[in-house]
Motif scaffolding. Structure first.
Motif, PDB file in Angstrom:
ATOM      1  N   ASN A  56       0.802  -1.232   0.000  1.00  0.00           N
ATOM      2  CA  ASN A  56       0.000   0.000   0.000  1.00  0.00           C
ATOM      3  C   ASN A  56       0.827   1.270   0.000  1.00  0.00           C
ATOM      4  N   ASP A  57       2.126   1.166   0.264  1.00  0.00           N
ATOM      5  CA  ASP A  57       2.990   2.338   0.352  1.00  0.00           C
ATOM      6  C   ASP A  57       4.105   2.180  -0.687  1.00  0.00           C
ATOM      7  N   PRO A  58       4.238   3.132  -1.608  1.00  0.00           N
ATOM      8  CA  PRO A  58       5.246   2.988  -2.669  1.00  0.00           C
ATOM      9  C   PRO A  58       6.691   3.017  -2.154  1.00  0.00           C
ATOM     10  N   HIS A  59       6.892   3.373  -0.887  1.00  0.00           N
ATOM     11  CA  HIS A  59       8.241   3.404  -0.315  1.00  0.00           C
ATOM     12  C   HIS A  59       8.616   2.082   0.365  1.00  0.00           C
ATOM     13  N   HIS A  60       7.715   1.096   0.315  1.00  0.00           N
ATOM     14  CA  HIS A  60       7.944  -0.223   0.913  1.00  0.00           C
ATOM     15  C   HIS A  60       8.070  -1.253  -0.214  1.00  0.00           C
ATOM     16  N   HIS A  61       9.045  -2.140  -0.078  1.00  0.00           N
ATOM     17  CA  HIS A  61       9.341  -3.098  -1.139  1.00  0.00           C
ATOM     18  C   HIS A  61       9.509  -4.508  -0.570  1.00  0.00           C
ATOM     19  N   PRO A  62       8.566  -5.423  -0.876  1.00  0.00           N
ATOM     20  CA  PRO A  62       8.685  -6.811  -0.415  1.00  0.00           C
ATOM     21  C   PRO A  62       9.321  -7.691  -1.499  1.00  0.00           C
ATOM     22  N   PHE A  63      10.190  -8.588  -1.076  1.00  0.00           N
ATOM     23  CA  PHE A  63      10.835  -9.524  -1.997  1.00  0.00           C
ATOM     24  C   PHE A  63      10.766 -10.933  -1.430  1.00  0.00           C
ATOM     25  N   LEU A  64      10.556 -11.893  -2.311  1.00  0.00           N
ATOM     26  CA  LEU A  64      10.693 -13.303  -1.957  1.00  0.00           C
ATOM     27  C   LEU A  64      12.049 -13.776  -2.458  1.00  0.00           C
TER      28      LEU A  64
END
Length: 174
Positions: A56-64
């Motif tokens: 929901n926040d463009p400054h947060h980045h999830p990676f698998l």
């Protein structure tokens, strides 16, 4: 004979993969209870209320993270609006099966090159294994010894590593 490193992939996690990350977070938080006083909720799960922000926040980045095509961990990164702005390693987890094989270091280096600039990695002082891991990983990237600052925040003591990464080749995609 040198050990063969597995093929490692760092994949930006899609919104529909949020349940996968939520499951892996349970293992991560369980491991973390060795260093921090955390309890499971009455339903037997650990809470991580910040996970939705990573979509929901463009400054947060999830990676698998995958090793030889198999799920091996995750990385949660956020861009902080300090002066100057910097990247923060929010959470970093490699499954025990894949630890001590160089995978964690490879993943950290690839993420730092994928998101170049100023970085901060915080490690709770009681987590000695993580302190050693991050010291080696950051030093391996920068080619220089690292000297974290000690910060006390809200009754918790942290080692804070600050450094700069340069761009590199993007991570492989599946």
């Amino acid at each position: 004979m040198a050990a063969v490193l597995p093929h490692v992939e760092i994949i930006p996690a899609k919104r529909e993969q949020q349940p996968i990350l939520a499951n892996l977070l349970q293992l991560y938080i369980h491991d973390f209870t060795e260093f921090v006083d955390l309890d499971a909720a009455p339903d037997g799960r650990f809470s991580y209320p910040h996970l939705p922000r990573y979509w929901n926040d463009p400054h947060h980045h999830p990676f698998l993270v995958k090793a030889n095509g198999k799920l091996a961990g995750f990385v949660l990164v956020r861009k902080e609006s300090g002066s100057p702005p910097f990247w923060d390693m929010g959470e970093f987890f490699i499954l025990r099966k894949y630890r001590r094989q160089g995978i964690g270091t490879q993943v950290a280096h690839e993420v730092w090159k994928l998101l170049p600039g100023l970085w901060q990695v915080r490690v709770i002082t009681s987590n000695t294994p993580a302190h050693h891991f991050w010291s080696r990983a950051i030093s391996g990237l920068t080619g220089e010894p690292v000297h974290p600052a000690r910060v006390d925040e809200g009754g918790t003591s942290w080692h804070v590593f600050s450094f700069k990464s340069k761009p590199g080749a993007p991570p492989s995609r599946s």
